[in-house]
Scaffold this motif. Structure first.
Motif, PDB file in Angstrom:
ATOM      1  N   ASP A  46      42.331  30.010  44.866  1.00  0.00           N
ATOM      2  CA  ASP A  46      40.899  30.321  44.749  1.00  0.00           C
ATOM      3  C   ASP A  46      40.365  30.289  43.318  1.00  0.00           C
ATOM      4  O   ASP A  46      39.295  29.732  43.069  1.00  0.00           O
ATOM      5  N   VAL A  47      41.080  30.886  42.371  1.00  0.00           N
ATOM      6  CA  VAL A  47      40.565  30.910  40.994  1.00  0.00           C
ATOM      7  C   VAL A  47      40.546  29.511  40.396  1.00  0.00           C
ATOM      8  O   VAL A  47      39.631  29.155  39.641  1.00  0.00           O
ATOM      9  N   PHE A  48      41.483  28.672  40.776  1.00  0.00           N
ATOM     10  CA  PHE A  48      41.507  27.295  40.276  1.00  0.00           C
ATOM     11  C   PHE A  48      40.375  26.480  40.893  1.00  0.00           C
ATOM     12  O   PHE A  48      39.736  25.670  40.212  1.00  0.00           O
ATOM     13  N   LEU A  49      40.098  26.706  42.172  1.00  0.00           N
ATOM     14  CA  LEU A  49      38.984  26.029  42.824  1.00  0.00           C
ATOM     15  C   LEU A  49      37.651  26.495  42.228  1.00  0.00           C
ATOM     16  O   LEU A  49      36.738  25.695  42.034  1.00  0.00           O
ATOM     17  N   HIS A  50      37.556  27.764  41.937  1.00  0.00           N
ATOM     18  CA  HIS A  50      36.359  28.328  41.297  1.00  0.00           C
ATOM     19  C   HIS A  50      36.143  27.679  39.921  1.00  0.00           C
ATOM     20  O   HIS A  50      35.021  27.332  39.563  1.00  0.00           O
ATOM     21  N   ALA A  51      37.202  27.509  39.182  1.00  0.00           N
ATOM     22  CA  ALA A  51      37.116  26.904  37.849  1.00  0.00           C
ATOM     23  C   ALA A  51      36.716  25.439  37.929  1.00  0.00           C
ATOM     24  O   ALA A  51      35.997  24.938  37.063  1.00  0.00           O
ATOM     25  N   ALA A  52      37.188  24.764  38.958  1.00  0.00           N
ATOM     26  CA  ALA A  52      36.883  23.336  39.110  1.00  0.00           C
ATOM     27  C   ALA A  52      35.421  23.142  39.456  1.00  0.00           C
ATOM     28  O   ALA A  52      34.794  22.200  39.113  1.00  0.00           O
ATOM     29  N   SER A  56      38.403  34.341  35.910  1.00  0.00           N
ATOM     30  CA  SER A  56      39.361  35.381  36.269  1.00  0.00           C
ATOM     31  C   SER A  56      39.537  35.433  37.783  1.00  0.00           C
ATOM     32  O   SER A  56      38.571  35.231  38.539  1.00  0.00           O
ATOM     33  N   ALA A  57      40.730  35.752  38.213  1.00  0.00           N
ATOM     34  CA  ALA A  57      40.989  35.927  39.640  1.00  0.00           C
ATOM     35  C   ALA A  57      40.168  37.079  40.195  1.00  0.00           C
ATOM     36  O   ALA A  57      39.956  37.165  41.412  1.00  0.00           O
ATOM     37  N   ASN A  58      39.674  37.962  39.327  1.00  0.00           N
ATOM     38  CA  ASN A  58      38.809  39.053  39.772  1.00  0.00           C
ATOM     39  C   ASN A  58      37.484  38.536  40.318  1.00  0.00           C
ATOM     40  O   ASN A  58      36.774  39.262  41.003  1.00  0.00           O
ATOM     41  N   GLU A  59      37.150  37.291  40.028  1.00  0.00           N
ATOM     42  CA  GLU A  59      35.877  36.701  40.460  1.00  0.00           C
ATOM     43  C   GLU A  59      35.953  36.070  41.850  1.00  0.00           C
ATOM     44  O   GLU A  59      34.937  35.638  42.374  1.00  0.00           O
ATOM     45  N   VAL A  60      37.137  35.995  42.414  1.00  0.00           N
ATOM     46  CA  VAL A  60      37.311  35.331  43.707  1.00  0.00           C
ATOM     47  C   VAL A  60      37.961  36.287  44.707  1.00  0.00           C
ATOM     48  O   VAL A  60      38.527  37.314  44.341  1.00  0.00           O
ATOM     49  N   ARG A  61      37.898  35.920  45.966  1.00  0.00           N
ATOM     50  CA  ARG A  61      38.435  36.787  47.023  1.00  0.00           C
ATOM     51  C   ARG A  61      39.950  36.928  46.947  1.00  0.00           C
ATOM     52  O   ARG A  61      40.496  38.009  47.051  1.00  0.00           O
ATOM     53  N   ASN A  62      40.629  35.820  46.790  1.00  0.00           N
ATOM     54  CA  ASN A  62      42.097  35.823  46.789  1.00  0.00           C
ATOM     55  C   ASN A  62      42.613  35.394  45.424  1.00  0.00           C
ATOM     56  O   ASN A  62      42.341  34.288  44.972  1.00  0.00           O
ATOM     57  N   GLY A  63      43.369  36.288  44.785  1.00  0.00           N
ATOM     58  CA  GLY A  63      43.956  35.976  43.490  1.00  0.00           C
ATOM     59  C   GLY A  63      45.169  35.076  43.631  1.00  0.00           C
ATOM     60  O   GLY A  63      45.515  34.616  44.719  1.00  0.00           O
ATOM     61  N   LYS A  64      45.829  34.841  42.517  1.00  0.00           N
ATOM     62  CA  LYS A  64      47.039  34.022  42.528  1.00  0.00           C
ATOM     63  C   LYS A  64      48.077  34.686  43.422  1.00  0.00           C
ATOM     64  O   LYS A  64      48.130  35.894  43.498  1.00  0.00           O
ATOM     65  N   PRO A  65      48.883  33.932  44.115  1.00  0.00           N
ATOM     66  CA  PRO A  65      49.112  32.494  44.014  1.00  0.00           C
ATOM     67  C   PRO A  65      48.150  31.637  44.830  1.00  0.00           C
ATOM     68  O   PRO A  65      48.293  30.426  44.858  1.00  0.00           O
ATOM     69  N   ALA A  66      47.175  32.261  45.517  1.00  0.00           N
ATOM     70  CA  ALA A  66      46.171  31.459  46.224  1.00  0.00           C
ATOM     71  C   ALA A  66      45.429  30.590  45.208  1.00  0.00           C
ATOM     72  O   ALA A  66      45.282  30.974  44.053  1.00  0.00           O
TER      73      ALA A  66
END
Length: 86
Positions: free
Chosen positions: A80-86, A68-78
């Motif tokens: 961050d959530v995709f990098l976290h998932a990777a 979830s984008a709630n787990e990272v500092r910057n949500g979409k469209p940044a």
């Protein structure tokens, strides 16, 4: 908005998902043909992601890879959530 409005709406959405949300026809079949690990990276909360996948009987294809984008500092469209998932 009155106090607690956001929580009330979130609860109502999850209740409605549990009662009415269904998978797109043949989604599970298509997911069985896609090889390799799968994940969800969403702006929704983890609760909403989980309820959505449970309600559609698709959780088995993605768990434990729910992000979830709630787990990272910057949500979409940044990214961050995709990098976290990777």
């Amino acid at each position: 908005m009155p106090p607690g409005f956001a929580a009330t709406v979130a609860t109502a959405i999850l209740r409605r998902f549990r009662a009415e949300l269904r998978a797109t026809p043949h989604a599970a079949h298509a997911l069985t043909w896609l090889r390799g690990k799968k994940c969800i990276a969403s702006s929704s909360s983890l609760d909403r992601i989980r309820v959505s996948l449970e309600s559609t009987d698709l959780l088995r294809f993605f768990e434990p890879n729910l992000f979830s984008a709630n787990e990272v500092r910057n949500g979409k469209p940044a990214p961050d959530v995709f990098l976290h998932a990777a």
